[in-house]
Design a protein around this motif. Structure first.
Motif, PDB file in Angstrom:
ATOM      1  N   UNK A  78       7.760  21.371 -27.378  1.00 53.71           N
ATOM      2  CA  UNK A  78       8.713  20.273 -27.238  1.00 53.71           C
ATOM      3  C   UNK A  78       8.119  18.965 -27.758  1.00 53.71           C
ATOM      4  N   UNK A  79       8.829  18.330 -28.698  1.00 53.40           N
ATOM      5  CA  UNK A  79       8.375  17.057 -29.258  1.00 53.40           C
ATOM      6  C   UNK A  79       8.692  15.887 -28.325  1.00 53.40           C
ATOM      7  N   UNK A  80       9.790  15.993 -27.614  1.00 57.14           N
ATOM      8  CA  UNK A  80      10.285  14.883 -26.805  1.00 57.14           C
ATOM      9  C   UNK A  80      10.173  15.278 -25.328  1.00 57.14           C
ATOM     10  N   UNK A  81       9.050  14.950 -24.706  1.00 54.69           N
ATOM     11  CA  UNK A  81       8.789  15.429 -23.350  1.00 54.69           C
ATOM     12  C   UNK A  81       9.783  14.886 -22.334  1.00 54.69           C
ATOM     13  N   UNK A  82      10.445  13.766 -22.642  1.00 56.72           N
ATOM     14  CA  UNK A  82      11.458  13.248 -21.730  1.00 56.72           C
ATOM     15  C   UNK A  82      12.616  14.231 -21.568  1.00 56.72           C
ATOM     16  N   UNK A  83      12.788  15.141 -22.516  1.00 59.71           N
ATOM     17  CA  UNK A  83      13.861  16.118 -22.425  1.00 59.71           C
ATOM     18  C   UNK A  83      13.686  17.046 -21.225  1.00 59.71           C
ATOM     19  N   UNK A  84      12.444  17.241 -20.774  1.00 62.57           N
ATOM     20  CA  UNK A  84      12.233  18.097 -19.605  1.00 62.57           C
ATOM     21  C   UNK A  84      12.976  17.579 -18.392  1.00 62.57           C
ATOM     22  N   UNK A  85      13.218  16.267 -18.346  1.00 70.34           N
ATOM     23  CA  UNK A  85      13.938  15.720 -17.194  1.00 70.34           C
ATOM     24  C   UNK A  85      15.183  14.927 -17.571  1.00 70.34           C
ATOM     25  N   UNK A 129       0.818  -1.212   0.000  1.00 69.06           N
ATOM     26  CA  UNK A 129       0.000   0.000   0.000  1.00 69.06           C
ATOM     27  C   UNK A 129       0.852   1.262   0.000  1.00 69.06           C
ATOM     28  N   UNK A 130       2.004   1.220   0.675  1.00 69.53           N
ATOM     29  CA  UNK A 130       2.918   2.371   0.662  1.00 69.53           C
ATOM     30  C   UNK A 130       3.540   2.536  -0.723  1.00 69.53           C
ATOM     31  N   UNK A 131       3.900   1.453  -1.357  1.00 75.45           N
ATOM     32  CA  UNK A 131       4.451   1.528  -2.709  1.00 75.45           C
ATOM     33  C   UNK A 131       3.447   2.141  -3.679  1.00 75.45           C
ATOM     34  N   UNK A 132       2.186   1.750  -3.556  1.00 80.82           N
ATOM     35  CA  UNK A 132       1.149   2.281  -4.431  1.00 80.82           C
ATOM     36  C   UNK A 132       0.927   3.779  -4.188  1.00 80.82           C
ATOM     37  N   UNK A 133       0.997   4.192  -2.937  1.00 88.50           N
ATOM     38  CA  UNK A 133       0.868   5.613  -2.620  1.00 88.50           C
ATOM     39  C   UNK A 133       1.983   6.419  -3.270  1.00 88.50           C
ATOM     40  N   UNK A 134       3.182   5.872  -3.257  1.00 93.89           N
ATOM     41  CA  UNK A 134       4.314   6.574  -3.849  1.00 93.89           C
ATOM     42  C   UNK A 134       4.231   6.573  -5.374  1.00 93.89           C
ATOM     43  N   UNK A 135       3.687   5.516  -5.957  1.00 94.10           N
ATOM     44  CA  UNK A 135       3.463   5.517  -7.408  1.00 94.10           C
ATOM     45  C   UNK A 135       2.522   6.654  -7.785  1.00 94.10           C
ATOM     46  N   UNK A 136       1.463   6.848  -7.017  1.00 89.28           N
ATOM     47  CA  UNK A 136       0.523   7.937  -7.295  1.00 89.28           C
ATOM     48  C   UNK A 136       1.221   9.290  -7.223  1.00 89.28           C
ATOM     49  N   UNK A 137       2.099   9.454  -6.239  1.00 94.42           N
ATOM     50  CA  UNK A 137       2.855  10.708  -6.142  1.00 94.42           C
ATOM     51  C   UNK A 137       3.748  10.894  -7.363  1.00 94.42           C
ATOM     52  N   UNK A 138       4.473   9.862  -7.749  1.00 94.93           N
ATOM     53  CA  UNK A 138       5.389   9.964  -8.887  1.00 94.93           C
ATOM     54  C   UNK A 138       4.633  10.220 -10.183  1.00 94.93           C
ATOM     55  N   UNK A 139       3.454   9.652 -10.317  1.00 95.93           N
ATOM     56  CA  UNK A 139       2.639   9.895 -11.513  1.00 95.93           C
ATOM     57  C   UNK A 139       2.121  11.328 -11.567  1.00 95.93           C
ATOM     58  N   UNK A 140       2.006  11.976 -10.415  1.00 91.60           N
ATOM     59  CA  UNK A 140       1.438  13.330 -10.361  1.00 91.60           C
ATOM     60  C   UNK A 140       2.452  14.424 -10.659  1.00 91.60           C
ATOM     61  N   UNK A 141       3.725  14.073 -10.795  1.00 96.36           N
ATOM     62  CA  UNK A 141       4.762  15.086 -10.991  1.00 96.36           C
ATOM     63  C   UNK A 141       4.572  15.823 -12.317  1.00 96.36           C
ATOM     64  N   UNK A 142       4.928  17.103 -12.321  1.00102.71           N
ATOM     65  CA  UNK A 142       4.788  17.946 -13.508  1.00102.71           C
ATOM     66  C   UNK A 142       6.081  17.936 -14.318  1.00102.71           C
ATOM     67  N   UNK A 143       5.949  18.066 -15.637  1.00101.43           N
ATOM     68  CA  UNK A 143       7.131  18.121 -16.496  1.00101.43           C
ATOM     69  C   UNK A 143       7.844  19.470 -16.397  1.00101.43           C
ATOM     70  N   UNK A 144       7.074  20.536 -16.256  1.00105.79           N
ATOM     71  CA  UNK A 144       7.664  21.873 -16.105  1.00105.79           C
ATOM     72  C   UNK A 144       6.606  22.787 -15.510  1.00105.79           C
ATOM     73  N   UNK A 145       7.046  23.966 -15.093  1.00105.68           N
ATOM     74  CA  UNK A 145       6.127  24.976 -14.581  1.00105.68           C
ATOM     75  C   UNK A 145       6.513  26.309 -15.180  1.00105.68           C
ATOM     76  N   UNK A 146       5.549  26.995 -15.780  1.00106.29           N
ATOM     77  CA  UNK A 146       5.757  28.316 -16.354  1.00106.29           C
ATOM     78  C   UNK A 146       4.914  29.300 -15.560  1.00106.29           C
ATOM     79  N   UNK A 147       5.582  30.218 -14.874  1.00106.92           N
ATOM     80  CA  UNK A 147       4.877  31.134 -13.988  1.00106.92           C
ATOM     81  C   UNK A 147       4.221  32.266 -14.776  1.00106.92           C
TER      82      UNK A 147
END
Length: 242
Positions: free
Chosen positions: A141-148, A103-121
């Protein structure tokens, strides 16, 4: 109004993030922007994510996706991993997560899935873990993996002639889209620094917490910053990503 505070790569250093927010006297009025790479390196990655989940309940937080966070999420969801990840901080993280209940692993998966690729203020400042490659900016950006994963944005900034004006046709087009860009990903310890480094309009806030540097939080407006002790001193029994 609170401060806009940017936090560099934590890399599993729970003791450091607790120390850092105390030293910066962070309050619920502050806007906290975490640049990603919460895991891998030091042996408390699950504790870091637990801390961030709890922090979000009481503070104004924005969490960006780092490449290490993405690698962990992939392993948690599929069981697959690369030797490169395993040998660059993933091994100790894997050992920690194998000891956690499902259950803790699943909670952390949900957190990791919620992360943003970038933030523009609203004031046209970009925050990303690594960078981007499209000359027309992040929205194209065509290749979203480039954000990270991208390192070319920072490498270009390091190589740029400081005398070159933004109006010069040789000036990197990517730089002109945003008033400022805040990144982590590539530790400034590689160029001999342990404090945030500005090149052109780019600020790198990864001060090497995964290795022998401190963890840093910086006020995006005033550029005042606070740091922890060198993180390896907080974990004398570990080697981090060294």
């Amino acid at each position: 109004m609170g401060r806009t505070l940017v936090i560099g790569d934590i890399h599993g250093a729970y003791k450091a993030i607790v120390q850092l927010l105390e030293r910066a006297k962070v309050t619920p009025q502050d806007h906290l922007i975490f640049l990603g790479d919460f895991v891998d390196g030091w042996g408390q990655s699950p504790e870091v994510i637990d801390y961030l989940i709890n922090l979000k309940a009481t503070h104004n937080c924005l969490f960006l996706r780092g490449n290490h966070d993405d690698l962990l999420m992939n392993w948690l969801k599929t069981g697959q991993y690369s030797e490169e990840w395993f040998n660059h901080g993933g091994r100790i993280t894997m050992e920690c997560y194998q000891a956690l209940p499902e259950d803790k692993r699943q909670l952390h998966i949900l957190f990791l899935e919620s992360l943003e690729d970038y933030y523009l203020s609203e004031d046209n400042r970009l925050f990303a873990h690594a960078g981007f490659t499209n000359l027309n900016g992040v929205k194209h950006e065509y290749f979203t993996r480039m954000f990270y994963w991208d390192r070319t944005l920072w490498e270009t900034a390091l190589a740029l002639d400081p005398q070159l004006e933004p109006t010069n046709p040789l000036y990197p087009k990517r730089f002109n889209h945003y008033n400022e860009i805040f990144i982590g990903h590539t530790p400034v310890t590689r160029i001999g620094s342990t404090t945030p480094v500005q090149k052109a309009n780019i600020w790198n806030v990864d001060t090497g917490a995964a290795f022998k540097g401190p963890l840093t939080i910086m006020d995006a407006n005033t550029k005042e910053f606070w740091q922890t002790d060198p993180v390896h001193e907080l974990y004398p029994e570990e080697k981090g990503r060294n």
